[in-house]
Design an enzyme around this catalytic site. Structure first.
Site, PDB file in Angstrom:
ATOM      1  N   ASP A 167     -32.805 -46.100  15.980  1.00 38.02           N
ATOM      2  CA  ASP A 167     -31.752 -45.140  16.291  1.00 38.02           C
ATOM      3  C   ASP A 167     -31.334 -45.189  17.751  1.00 38.02           C
ATOM      4  OD1 ASP A 167     -34.157 -44.196  17.203  1.00 38.02           O
ATOM      5  OD2 ASP A 167     -34.157 -42.368  16.000  1.00 38.02           O
ATOM      6  N   ASN A 191     -40.235 -31.691  13.001  1.00 36.04           N
ATOM      7  CA  ASN A 191     -39.629 -31.123  11.783  1.00 36.04           C
ATOM      8  C   ASN A 191     -39.634 -32.120  10.625  1.00 36.04           C
ATOM      9  OD1 ASN A 191     -37.712 -32.959  12.540  1.00 36.04           O
ATOM     10  ND2 ASN A 191     -36.030 -31.496  12.781  1.00 36.04           N
ATOM     11  N   HIS A 234     -38.545 -35.326  10.804  1.00 38.86           N
ATOM     12  CA  HIS A 234     -37.528 -36.382  10.773  1.00 38.86           C
ATOM     13  C   HIS A 234     -38.130 -37.747  11.046  1.00 38.86           C
ATOM     14  CE1 HIS A 234     -36.569 -35.670  15.319  1.00 38.86           C
ATOM     15  NE2 HIS A 234     -37.186 -36.821  15.222  1.00 38.86           N
ATOM     16  N   GLU A 264     -32.539 -36.095   9.917  1.00 40.71           N
ATOM     17  CA  GLU A 264     -32.949 -34.707  10.065  1.00 40.71           C
ATOM     18  C   GLU A 264     -33.056 -34.012   8.697  1.00 40.71           C
ATOM     19  OE1 GLU A 264     -34.032 -33.872  12.824  1.00 40.71           O
ATOM     20  OE2 GLU A 264     -32.564 -33.697  14.429  1.00 40.71           O
TER      21      GLU A 264
END
Ligand code: GLP
Length: 543
Positions: free
Chosen positions: A67, A136, A138, A143
């Site tokens: 990414d 979280n 990801h 996400e």
């Protein structure tokens, strides 16, 4: 998903590096999928060292990064291109032309993503994908969302991620709000995947990876469908479990609790008779080893009757063959795990304080009414043991000067009036004094007296039995009044065999003590000691 739990970050990084090195050795022109974030830095450092030592050669390797922030220039020191150059590409003999990172300045993000996806395919796909994981859940920048996108795409970042990643930027406002990321499908197409997780902040999400659920609200759980994923994490990230051992005269209870204090396993083994302390310790060690092979046990906690010498970690107990026996050392040596010990009544109090009737209070006093009367003091969710242990021996508090002689050598001890043993004596004495009573008849019919006899006679309307029980609960109340006056705990919890009668015992005690301090009956019953023993390995304090 296979799981490798390492002692610390260094071990985790070395382990991951050895797997990447094997991949490069087996296929020198392999395609690596690479990740950023703080977690893989140790892995990259190890790879650099191996490359410099001549152990691995990056000259034919191709890499694709997961990414990149968008929009962000590759020259920006927060860009993932910059990160990769800094931590890996500029330090090894990789051909930079073959290192791909999505272009954070691409004018047409959609076209950039489509091209990136195609480029991966043109290179034959990724052989080994390295992944970190967001707090979280990801992976890459996929996400949590109702819909996850399969291919490389432009995505918005959640507030949670922006906040977590702001530590690398001058201010939270500098964190880009978007990113280009490989999709879940792009990641899952990799032939093998190594997922890295380190530190307590990842514990919650690692736990989610270890259960059977797959949910788009924790994107990393999608990895569970991949046939070749290895999760390498350190102990901090792994949600540890705790083994509790409650040693009793007839049985030894063993149980495992998870980091949320749920019992995930329990069992018991008989306490062997006429054997040495070492034989009993070996039985415990063997059972613990068996359990530790199946659960990620971080420590073993032992609750034992008798007297513990906390400095030497030895135990002496009258109803067991323990005579200054180093059972902690024996079990520690056999299992290789940290072993903690405390008195069984204290352990039961701790169990009750954390997951039982005392769960809403920081300070409780637990009273166990059994053969004797035991006590456990919990202050701020931890056992108060006194200077060298031995605190909480409430059964030997004097409630009558020059009263009944006690086994401890003193007189008038509470235990001589309020234990079940005392209730039995009181029942017998009343029956002898009242040979025509229903109580005496019940005893004659049963041929014995035990803790239940008085209740049986009361059920048949016996006034003598009523009086015995009334006096008995008064004795209990005297002691509890003292406890309340000295400690004013958040709650007094009553346990022990007789507590099974519930309100029949509780109501008269409550009315006789007459305090605003809640007096309750243990609801963990027989599991309290085992749970509390397991909790010895945990920091249960309220900070
Ligand atoms: C970023 C990256 C992820 C990485 C995550 C965790 O958000 N896009 O690929 O896994 O951070 O970072 P860290 O390892 O610093 O916790």
């Amino acid at each position: 998903m296979r799981v490798i739990v390492c002692n610390d970050y260094d071990e985790m990084s070395k382990k991951a590096a050895s797997l990447v090195a094997s991949q490069i050795t087996l296929k020198p022109n392999c395609v690596l999928g690479l990740a950023t974030g703080s977690t893989p830095i140790g892995l990259y450092d190890n790879l650099v060292e191996m490359n410099q030592n001549g152990e691995i050669d990056f000259s034919s390797v191709t890499s694709f990064n997961l990414d990149e922030y968008y929009p962000l220039s590759p020259d920006n020191d927060q860009s993932y291109r910059y990160f990769m150059n800094l931590h890996l590409f500029d330090r090894v003999n990789i051909d930079k032309e073959r290192t791909y990172v999505p272009n954070g300045l691409a004018e047409d993000a959609e076209a950039e993503c489509a091209e990136y996806e195609k480029k991966i395919a043109d290179h034959g796909g990724i052989d080994l994908q390295i992944l970190g994981i967001g707090q979280n859940g990801h992976i890459g920048f996929n996400e949590p969302d109702e819909n996850l996108i399969s291919v490389t795409h432009l995505t918005g970042l959640t507030d949670n991620t922006i906040e977590a990643n702001s530590r690398f930027f001058a201010s939270i406002d500098d964190v880009p709000k978007k990113a280009l990321t490989m999709g879940i499908g792009s990641i899952l197409k990799a032939k093998r995947i190594i997922l890295l997780a380190s530190g307590k902040s990842k514990r919650r999400v690692v736990r989610e990876l270890l259960n059977d659920n797959i949910t788009t609200s924790i994107p990393a759980t999608m990895l569970k469908v991949h046939p070749d994923v290895v999760l390498i994490c350190d102990k901090d990230a792994y949600s540890e479990m705790y083994l509790g051992v409650d040693i009793g005269g007839t049985a030894i209870k063993l149980g495992v609790i998870d980091s949320f204090n749920n019992i995930v396993y329990k069992d018991s083994i008989p306490t062997q008779k006429n054997v040495t302390a070492k034989v009993i310790a070996d039985d415990i060690s063997a059972a613990c080893k068996d359990i530790a092979a199946r659960y990620p046990i971080g420590s073993i906690g032992i609750g034992t009757p008798g007297i513990i010498n906390f400095e030497q970690e030895t135990v002496s107990a009258s109803n067991l063959p323990f005579d200054n026996s180093p059972i902690v050392e024996w079990i520690r040596e056999e299992t290789g795990l940290p072993v903690l010990i405390n008195n069984d009544a204290n352990c039961a109090a701790l169990g009750e304080a954390i997951v039982g009737e005392g769960a809403d209070e920081n300070d409780i006093f637990m009273v166990t009414l059994g053969t004797g009367v035991g006590g456990g003091i919990i202050i701020n969710k931890r056992i108060y043991s006194g200077k060298k242990g031995g605190a909480g021996e409430i059964g030997h508090m004097c409630i009558e000067a020059d009263g009944k002689p006690c086994t401890c050598g003193s007189t008038g001890c509470w235990e001589s009036y309020a234990s079940v043993t005392a209730l039995i004596e009181q029942t017998k004495a009343a029956a002898e004094e009242n040979p025509d009573s229903i109580l005496a008849k019940v005893i004659a019919e049963n041929g014995k007296v035990d803790g239940k006899t008085v209740f049986e006679a009361m059920d048949k309307g016996c006034e003598v039995a009523e009086k015995v029980f009334d006096k008995y609960t008064s004795y209990i109340a005297v002691g509890i009044k003292n406890i309340v006056n000295i400690f004013r705990p958040g709650a007094v919890v009553i346990a022990g065999g007789i507590s099974v009668v519930g309100d029949r015992l509780l109501k008269p005690i409550q009315s006789k003590v007459g305090t605003d301090v809640p007096i309750k009956i243990s609801h963990l019953k027989n599991d309290a000691g085992m749970i509390g023993a397991a909790l010895l390995g945990k920091d249960t304090r309220v900070l």
